[in-house]
Write a protein that holds these residues in place. Sequence first.
Motif, PDB file in Angstrom:
ATOM      1  N   ALA A  25     -41.937  24.287  85.648  1.00 23.08           N
ATOM      2  CA  ALA A  25     -41.697  25.667  85.211  1.00 23.08           C
ATOM      3  C   ALA A  25     -42.993  26.461  85.191  1.00 23.08           C
ATOM      4  O   ALA A  25     -43.020  27.638  85.562  1.00 23.08           O
ATOM      5  CB  ALA A  25     -41.048  25.667  83.829  1.00 23.08           C
ATOM      6  N   ALA A  26     -44.070  25.818  84.748  1.00 16.63           N
ATOM      7  CA  ALA A  26     -45.362  26.506  84.714  1.00 16.63           C
ATOM      8  C   ALA A  26     -45.798  26.911  86.107  1.00 16.63           C
ATOM      9  O   ALA A  26     -46.332  28.009  86.320  1.00 16.63           O
ATOM     10  CB  ALA A  26     -46.409  25.600  84.067  1.00 16.63           C
ATOM     11  N   ARG A  27     -45.552  26.045  87.096  1.00 19.08           N
ATOM     12  CA  ARG A  27     -45.969  26.353  88.463  1.00 19.08           C
ATOM     13  C   ARG A  27     -45.025  27.359  89.121  1.00 19.08           C
ATOM     14  O   ARG A  27     -45.466  28.341  89.727  1.00 19.08           O
ATOM     15  CB  ARG A  27     -46.032  25.066  89.294  1.00 19.08           C
ATOM     16  CG  ARG A  27     -47.096  24.084  88.847  1.00 19.08           C
ATOM     17  CD  ARG A  27     -47.265  22.942  89.837  1.00 19.08           C
ATOM     18  NE  ARG A  27     -46.055  22.147  89.980  1.00 19.08           N
ATOM     19  CZ  ARG A  27     -45.723  21.140  89.173  1.00 19.08           C
ATOM     20  NH1 ARG A  27     -46.499  20.826  88.141  1.00 19.08           N
ATOM     21  NH2 ARG A  27     -44.613  20.450  89.379  1.00 19.08           N
ATOM     22  N   VAL A  60     -39.832  26.732  77.999  1.00 18.57           N
ATOM     23  CA  VAL A  60     -39.937  28.188  77.842  1.00 18.57           C
ATOM     24  C   VAL A  60     -41.391  28.618  77.709  1.00 18.57           C
ATOM     25  O   VAL A  60     -41.828  29.599  78.306  1.00 18.57           O
ATOM     26  CB  VAL A  60     -39.113  28.657  76.627  1.00 18.57           C
ATOM     27  CG1 VAL A  60     -39.475  30.081  76.242  1.00 18.57           C
ATOM     28  CG2 VAL A  60     -37.627  28.598  76.947  1.00 18.57           C
ATOM     29  N   ARG A  61     -42.153  27.894  76.925  1.00 20.84           N
ATOM     30  CA  ARG A  61     -43.579  28.232  76.775  1.00 20.84           C
ATOM     31  C   ARG A  61     -44.305  28.122  78.107  1.00 20.84           C
ATOM     32  O   ARG A  61     -45.203  28.912  78.412  1.00 20.84           O
ATOM     33  CB  ARG A  61     -44.231  27.313  75.744  1.00 20.84           C
ATOM     34  CG  ARG A  61     -43.832  27.598  74.302  1.00 20.84           C
ATOM     35  CD  ARG A  61     -44.760  26.894  73.329  1.00 20.84           C
ATOM     36  NE  ARG A  61     -44.717  25.439  73.483  1.00 20.84           N
ATOM     37  CZ  ARG A  61     -43.905  24.634  72.812  1.00 20.84           C
ATOM     38  NH1 ARG A  61     -43.040  25.153  71.932  1.00 20.84           N
ATOM     39  NH2 ARG A  61     -43.933  23.330  72.985  1.00 20.84           N
ATOM     40  N   ALA A  62     -43.925  27.132  78.917  1.00 27.09           N
ATOM     41  CA  ALA A  62     -44.606  26.911  80.192  1.00 27.09           C
ATOM     42  C   ALA A  62     -44.221  27.944  81.237  1.00 27.09           C
ATOM     43  O   ALA A  62     -45.070  28.450  81.973  1.00 27.09           O
ATOM     44  CB  ALA A  62     -44.295  25.502  80.705  1.00 27.09           C
ATOM     45  N   GLY A  79     -33.367  36.065  72.772  1.00 27.36           N
ATOM     46  CA  GLY A  79     -34.195  35.280  71.889  1.00 27.36           C
ATOM     47  C   GLY A  79     -35.218  34.488  72.667  1.00 27.36           C
ATOM     48  O   GLY A  79     -35.094  34.320  73.889  1.00 27.36           O
ATOM     49  N   ASP A  80     -36.261  34.002  71.988  1.00 20.82           N
ATOM     50  CA  ASP A  80     -37.339  33.252  72.632  1.00 20.82           C
ATOM     51  C   ASP A  80     -37.999  34.052  73.748  1.00 20.82           C
ATOM     52  O   ASP A  80     -38.514  33.504  74.714  1.00 20.82           O
ATOM     53  CB  ASP A  80     -36.832  31.913  73.197  1.00 20.82           C
ATOM     54  CG  ASP A  80     -36.441  30.918  72.111  1.00 20.82           C
ATOM     55  OD1 ASP A  80     -37.142  30.875  71.093  1.00 20.82           O
ATOM     56  OD2 ASP A  80     -35.438  30.217  72.286  1.00 20.82           O
ATOM     57  N   GLY A  81     -37.971  35.391  73.624  1.00 21.99           N
ATOM     58  CA  GLY A  81     -38.615  36.233  74.615  1.00 21.99           C
ATOM     59  C   GLY A  81     -37.847  36.375  75.911  1.00 21.99           C
ATOM     60  O   GLY A  81     -38.389  36.855  76.910  1.00 21.99           O
TER      61      GLY A  81
END
Length: 246
Positions: free
Chosen positions: A131-133, A164-166, A185-187
Amino acid sequence: MIAVAHVSDLHLGAHDPAAAAGLVADVVAAGPDLTVVTGDSTMRARTREFRQARTLLGRLPRPLLVVTGNHDLPLLSWRRVLDPYGRYRSWICDELDPVRRIPGLTALGLQSMPRWRWKNGRLTHRQAGLAARALGEAPAGDVRVLALHHPPSAGWLPGWRRVVRAGRPDLVLAGHTHLPRVLAGDGCTLVVAGTATSHRTRGVPHSWSLITVSGGLFAVEERYLDGGGWYTGRTTKVPRLSAAAS
C-alpha cells in the motif's frame, strides 16, 4: 470527472439469473473508467462457478480490478490448505493484490481472506508495504482507491489501520456484508457495495454502486433492481477527506 463501478457478492452458483442477466448491461451503460469487483464472485469456489464468474466478469467494462472474497476459497477441501487460491488464479486473475492505474486515479486491490480463517479477514505487514508503494507513492492529486472484500469494522479486518497509515487511501471499497452503505472515517470514505446477483440480499434489493469523483467530492449512486429493471436509489455525496484534495 472519474467514474468507478463497484460490484460485489455475485455468488455465482447461488445467484438470481435475472439479476445476473441485467447487471452487465447496466454497468456497461454507466460507462465507468474503472470497474472494481470486491470479492465473492463464486458461492463455493467450484470449477463450474468460476467458469460462470469468468464469463460474467469478462463482459464488464475494462480496466477491471477483482479481489477474492471468503466464498472464493474452497470450504471443506484439501485445497483449502494446499492450494486455496489456485482456482481463483486460474479462472479469474493471477494477481491476488492487483494494481490498476488510470489518469487521475491509482487503485490497489488487497487479498483480505487468508486460508486459515473461515469468514473474517486479515491484512499483513507485506500488504502494508505494498500500500505504501502503490498508493503512498501515487502521483500528486491522484484519487487513491483501496479495494478489498472485508470492510474495516466489527473486528473483521486486523491489520487495517497499519495499511491505512501506509497507503493513505481516499476511497475504500468493500463488500461482504451484503448491505450497501457509505461511511467516512480514518481520513477516507468507505463504500460497501450491496449484493449484485446473489440470493443473499439481506432484505435489500440487488444492487451495485457507481462512484463519481469530481473535484473534492465523491458521489455514490446506488443502483437497485426491481421488476422493471435497474434504477437509481439512494445517492450520497461526501467530501474527499484526504490532504491530497487540498
